[in-house]
Motif scaffolding. Structure first.
Motif, PDB file in Angstrom:
ATOM      1  N   MET A 150       0.832  -1.195   0.000  1.00 50.05           N
ATOM      2  CA  MET A 150       0.000   0.000   0.000  1.00 50.05           C
ATOM      3  C   MET A 150       0.873   1.254   0.000  1.00 50.05           C
ATOM      4  O   MET A 150       0.602   2.218  -0.716  1.00 50.05           O
ATOM      5  CB  MET A 150      -0.899  -0.014   1.236  1.00 50.05           C
ATOM      6  N   ILE A 151       1.936   1.231   0.814  1.00 46.50           N
ATOM      7  CA  ILE A 151       2.833   2.385   0.898  1.00 46.50           C
ATOM      8  C   ILE A 151       3.552   2.582  -0.427  1.00 46.50           C
ATOM      9  O   ILE A 151       3.665   3.699  -0.930  1.00 46.50           O
ATOM     10  CB  ILE A 151       3.827   2.207   2.062  1.00 46.50           C
ATOM     11  N   LEU A 152       4.002   1.499  -1.040  1.00 45.23           N
ATOM     12  CA  LEU A 152       4.664   1.600  -2.339  1.00 45.23           C
ATOM     13  C   LEU A 152       3.736   2.209  -3.370  1.00 45.23           C
ATOM     14  O   LEU A 152       4.111   3.097  -4.138  1.00 45.23           O
ATOM     15  CB  LEU A 152       5.116   0.214  -2.803  1.00 45.23           C
ATOM     16  N   ARG A 153       2.510   1.736  -3.403  1.00 46.31           N
ATOM     17  CA  ARG A 153       1.533   2.266  -4.362  1.00 46.31           C
ATOM     18  C   ARG A 153       1.255   3.740  -4.116  1.00 46.31           C
ATOM     19  O   ARG A 153       1.176   4.540  -5.037  1.00 46.31           O
ATOM     20  CB  ARG A 153       0.227   1.490  -4.272  1.00 46.31           C
ATOM     21  N   ALA A 154       1.105   4.096  -2.848  1.00 52.00           N
ATOM     22  CA  ALA A 154       0.830   5.493  -2.505  1.00 52.00           C
ATOM     23  C   ALA A 154       1.984   6.384  -2.948  1.00 52.00           C
ATOM     24  O   ALA A 154       1.778   7.485  -3.458  1.00 52.00           O
ATOM     25  CB  ALA A 154       0.612   5.624  -1.003  1.00 52.00           C
ATOM     26  N   GLU A 155       3.216   5.870  -2.783  1.00 54.99           N
ATOM     27  CA  GLU A 155       4.385   6.657  -3.167  1.00 54.99           C
ATOM     28  C   GLU A 155       4.482   6.798  -4.680  1.00 54.99           C
ATOM     29  O   GLU A 155       4.906   7.823  -5.202  1.00 54.99           O
ATOM     30  CB  GLU A 155       5.656   6.009  -2.604  1.00 54.99           C
ATOM     31  N   ARG A 156       4.095   5.766  -5.414  1.00 49.91           N
ATOM     32  CA  ARG A 156       4.148   5.819  -6.887  1.00 49.91           C
ATOM     33  C   ARG A 156       2.938   6.537  -7.454  1.00 49.91           C
ATOM     34  O   ARG A 156       2.907   6.893  -8.616  1.00 49.91           O
ATOM     35  CB  ARG A 156       4.224   4.406  -7.476  1.00 49.91           C
ATOM     36  N   GLY A 157       1.901   6.711  -6.633  1.00 50.67           N
ATOM     37  CA  GLY A 157       0.722   7.449  -7.070  1.00 50.67           C
ATOM     38  C   GLY A 157      -0.183   6.669  -7.995  1.00 50.67           C
ATOM     39  O   GLY A 157      -0.976   7.239  -8.720  1.00 50.67           O
ATOM     40  N   ASP A 158      -0.096   5.334  -7.982  1.00 53.29           N
ATOM     41  CA  ASP A 158      -0.948   4.544  -8.863  1.00 53.29           C
ATOM     42  C   ASP A 158      -1.854   3.611  -8.065  1.00 53.29           C
ATOM     43  O   ASP A 158      -2.055   2.468  -8.399  1.00 53.29           O
ATOM     44  CB  ASP A 158      -0.126   3.779  -9.905  1.00 53.29           C
ATOM     45  N   MET A 159      -2.390   4.144  -6.996  1.00 48.98           N
ATOM     46  CA  MET A 159      -3.282   3.393  -6.121  1.00 48.98           C
ATOM     47  C   MET A 159      -4.436   2.758  -6.906  1.00 48.98           C
ATOM     48  O   MET A 159      -5.147   3.426  -7.667  1.00 48.98           O
ATOM     49  CB  MET A 159      -3.846   4.363  -5.068  1.00 48.98           C
ATOM     50  N   GLY A 160      -4.618   1.477  -6.763  1.00 46.65           N
ATOM     51  CA  GLY A 160      -5.752   0.797  -7.372  1.00 46.65           C
ATOM     52  C   GLY A 160      -5.533   0.348  -8.803  1.00 46.65           C
ATOM     53  O   GLY A 160      -6.395  -0.261  -9.399  1.00 46.65           O
ATOM     54  N   ARG A 161      -4.379   0.639  -9.384  1.00 46.05           N
ATOM     55  CA  ARG A 161      -4.116   0.194 -10.747  1.00 46.05           C
ATOM     56  C   ARG A 161      -3.134  -0.970 -10.743  1.00 46.05           C
ATOM     57  O   ARG A 161      -2.322  -1.106  -9.857  1.00 46.05           O
ATOM     58  CB  ARG A 161      -3.573   1.345 -11.594  1.00 46.05           C
ATOM     59  N   ASP A 162      -3.221  -1.791 -11.751  1.00 47.15           N
ATOM     60  CA  ASP A 162      -2.479  -3.050 -11.719  1.00 47.15           C
ATOM     61  C   ASP A 162      -1.457  -3.181 -12.853  1.00 47.15           C
ATOM     62  O   ASP A 162      -0.792  -4.164 -12.979  1.00 47.15           O
ATOM     63  CB  ASP A 162      -3.465  -4.208 -11.767  1.00 47.15           C
ATOM     64  N   ASP A 163      -1.332  -2.169 -13.697  1.00 42.53           N
ATOM     65  CA  ASP A 163      -0.413  -2.335 -14.835  1.00 42.53           C
ATOM     66  C   ASP A 163       0.940  -1.655 -14.663  1.00 42.53           C
ATOM     67  O   ASP A 163       1.241  -0.829 -14.014  1.00 42.53           O
ATOM     68  CB  ASP A 163      -1.061  -1.799 -16.117  1.00 42.53           C
TER      69      ASP A 163
END
Ligand SMILES: [Zn+2]
Length: 80
Positions: free
Chosen positions: A67-80
């Motif tokens: 979750m933290i990684l996604r939040a940092e990359r700004g692509d929350m909820g996307r899978d590609d």
């Protein structure tokens, strides 16, 4: 006036997530949390409804890191 309280000492609050003592100061932008990690964990828990489900187990470390990684990359909820 002499009071027992020392004015130079900042207010301390327990982190809502891990109970670490946190100094309530301007420099701590994650207050009342002790760190960005605890803040994200708590916000994430509210966002996905964890706080509303009684008896549900807390997120495990792997989910939190993801979750933290996604939040940092700004692509929350996307899978590609
Ligand atoms: Zn904490």
């Amino acid at each position: 006036m002499s009071h027992s309280q020392t004015p130079s000492r900042p207010l301390e609050v327990p982190c809502p997530r891990c109970r670490t003592s946190v100094q309530w100061v301007e420099e701590n932008r994650f207050r009342p949390f002790c760190s960005e990690r605890c803040k994200l964990i708590d916000l994430g828990a509210w966002a996905d409804g964890t706080h509303r489900i009684a008896g549900e187990p807390a997120m495990d470390e792997t989910e939190i890191d993801e979750m933290i990684l996604r939040a940092e990359r700004g692509d929350m909820g996307r899978d590609d």
